[in-house]
Design an enzyme around this catalytic site. Structure first.
Site, PDB file in Angstrom:
ATOM      1  N   TYR A  75       4.933-109.240 -39.919  1.00  0.00           N
ATOM      2  CA  TYR A  75       5.941-108.481 -39.554  1.00  0.00           C
ATOM      3  C   TYR A  75       5.083-107.086 -38.897  1.00  0.00           C
ATOM      4  CZ  TYR A  75      10.003-105.740 -39.216  1.00  0.00           C
ATOM      5  OH  TYR A  75      11.479-104.835 -38.797  1.00  0.00           O
ATOM      6  N   GLY A  76       4.182-107.771 -38.011  1.00  0.00           N
ATOM      7  CA  GLY A  76       3.539-106.741 -37.331  1.00  0.00           C
ATOM      8  C   GLY A  76       4.013-106.619 -35.953  1.00  0.00           C
ATOM      9  N   SER A 115       4.145-103.897 -44.839  1.00  0.00           N
ATOM     10  CA  SER A 115       5.286-103.986 -44.033  1.00  0.00           C
ATOM     11  C   SER A 115       6.446-104.369 -44.461  1.00  0.00           C
ATOM     12  CB  SER A 115       4.832-105.253 -42.941  1.00  0.00           C
ATOM     13  OG  SER A 115       3.775-104.934 -42.086  1.00  0.00           O
ATOM     14  N   ASP A 168      -4.708-115.301 -36.375  1.00  0.00           N
ATOM     15  CA  ASP A 168      -5.042-116.519 -36.191  1.00  0.00           C
ATOM     16  C   ASP A 168      -6.202-116.698 -37.507  1.00  0.00           C
ATOM     17  OD1 ASP A 168      -3.984-116.879 -33.943  1.00  0.00           O
ATOM     18  OD2 ASP A 168      -5.651-116.260 -32.568  1.00  0.00           O
ATOM     19  N   GLN A 226      -4.289-117.453 -40.605  1.00  0.00           N
ATOM     20  CA  GLN A 226      -3.293-118.761 -40.659  1.00  0.00           C
ATOM     21  C   GLN A 226      -3.628-119.789 -41.633  1.00  0.00           C
ATOM     22  OE1 GLN A 226      -1.792-119.602 -36.733  1.00  0.00           O
ATOM     23  NE2 GLN A 226      -1.476-117.719 -36.198  1.00  0.00           N
ATOM     24  N   HIS A 253       0.886-118.216 -30.489  1.00  0.00           N
ATOM     25  CA  HIS A 253      -0.438-118.512 -29.912  1.00  0.00           C
ATOM     26  C   HIS A 253      -0.882-119.766 -30.439  1.00  0.00           C
ATOM     27  CE1 HIS A 253      -4.452-117.652 -28.333  1.00  0.00           C
ATOM     28  NE2 HIS A 253      -5.056-117.428 -29.283  1.00  0.00           N
ATOM     29  N   GLU A 261     -14.268 -90.758 -14.212  1.00  0.00           N
ATOM     30  CA  GLU A 261     -14.366 -91.741 -13.087  1.00  0.00           C
ATOM     31  C   GLU A 261     -14.381 -93.109 -13.590  1.00  0.00           C
ATOM     32  OE1 GLU A 261     -14.039 -91.012 -10.083  1.00  0.00           O
ATOM     33  OE2 GLU A 261     -14.162 -88.843 -10.468  1.00  0.00           O
ATOM     34  N   GLU A 316      -9.370 -92.954 -15.071  1.00  0.00           N
ATOM     35  CA  GLU A 316      -8.679 -93.202 -13.790  1.00  0.00           C
ATOM     36  C   GLU A 316      -8.426 -94.678 -13.799  1.00  0.00           C
ATOM     37  OE1 GLU A 316     -10.355 -91.283 -10.413  1.00  0.00           O
ATOM     38  OE2 GLU A 316     -10.525 -89.374 -11.203  1.00  0.00           O
TER      39      GLU A 316
END
Length: 348
Positions: free
Chosen positions: A25-26, A53, A83, A86, A108, A227, A231
């Site tokens: 539940y992320g 969670s 990953d 799992q 994934h 810089e 940006e």
């Protein structure tokens, strides 16, 4: 041009007729679970006993079970935990409940692509991979739109895997935008390559190198930060909205000229050669074995690198400058602490 699937290509009733377990539940887990529920799908969330969670999922009105109980109850199991976690969770709590005809899903393909999971031959194995972070998948869904996704069919034991996968994609909102079919290998290899050479590794190294070059030359770190890092968002937003052409149209002619003259001097044939080697390491499993071994060893190198990077000068300067700009809604990541010497000695 690939075939792009939309709402008319998917039958929502297929997934509405199934019990779906979301494991984790992320970022992605919460988006999938809530979008599915709002699309009329029966959903349960599978979490380990001490999960932080759990309270969030229950507060959102979702039923929370242990991973094993959720997997046993479900017809389709979507694995949305990191990953490295799992394989152990899968072996202990999911695999024993993958009876014939069920569907095992991923967002994934790492562990399927690199063979870390024992996969039964009598189940469907598929992927739905939204091309955006979970909070955006959820946010855009609630606005009535959707996040594009990739789908892949690794194993079609039932003959209905693709139709059910498209139905799942529709339930999380992805067919509103468009769904492209790929393979587990293509998704995994391109994802890892993009992260390492451009999106994370390439950008991070380029920002640090530019910042350090200016600071070493005697320029103020604060100016170098603006810089070479601050940006960057302005440029990326333009590219995101309209591609490289729109970015070049939007910046000054001097900046566009610098793009054409400076870029090829930074990304040289040697850089491309390195990129090709990184891709080869991903394709032949060299990178995967290295990452898997690092996790099995307790992440000593990874943790050392994380601590080192968290304390870079560019990060120290950036934290001070971002505090001056509340409109950014700045966040500070809690730094990882080195393990005590006693603990290291015991571990060895």
């Amino acid at each position: 041009m690939p075939t792009i699937y939309h709402d008319n290509d998917a039958d929502l009733s297929l997934i509405q007729g199934k019990n779906v377990a979301i494991i984790g539940y992320g970022s992605q887990g919460h988006a999938h679970a809530l979008n599915l529920r709002d699309s009329g799908v029966r959903v349960r969330v599978g979490l380990h006993a001490g999960s932080k969670s759990r309270a969030k999922a229950e507060a959102a009105g979702l039923t929370v079970n242990s991973v094993a109980d959720a997997a046993k109850w479900a017809d389709a199991v979507m694995v949305l935990i990191p990953d490295p976690s799992q394989p152990a969770v899968y072996r202990a709590s999911i695999l024993p409940h993958l009876t014939a005809g069920k569907m095992l899903m991923f967002a994934h393909g790492f562990n399927v692509r690199y063979g870390t999971l024992e996969l039964p031959a009598n189940i469907d194995i598929t992927m739905v991979a939204p091309k955006g972070p979970g909070h955006r998948v959820r946010e855009i869904f609630t606005e009535g739109a959707g996040t594009p996704s990739l789908i892949a069919i690794q194993q079609d034991a039932t003959g209905n895997a693709k139709a059910l996968t498209l139905s799942y994609a529709k339930a999380i909102g992805s067919t509103r935008a468009g769904v492209i079919e790929t393979t587990f290998a293509e998704e995994t290899e391109t994802d890892l390559f993009g992260e390492q050479t451009v999106l994370c590794g390439g950008v991070s190294a380029l920002v640090k190198a530019g910042f350090e070059t200016l600071v070493e030359a005697g320029y103020q770190p604060e100016i170098a930060y603006f810089e070479c890092l601050h940006e960057l968002k302005l440029i990326v937003d333009l590219i995101y909205q309209g591609g490289l052409n729109y970015m070049r149209y939007s910046v000054s002619d001097t900046a566009e000229h610098g793009d054409y003259t400076g870029g090829p001097r930074i990304v040289t044939e040697e850089t491309r050669k390195t990129m090709r080697q990184i891709l080869k390491d991903i394709q032949d499993g060299t990178y995967a074995r290295r990452w898997i071994n690092e996790n099995e060893a307790g992440r000593p190198w990874f943790t050392k690198q994380r601590i080192q990077e968290q304390n870079q000068l560019v990060e120290q300067v950036g934290e001070r400058l971002r505090a001056m700009m509340p409109f950014l809604k700045p966040v500070t990541v809690q730094k990882e602490e080195p393990a005590p010497k006693e603990a290291k000695a015991r571990a060895s």
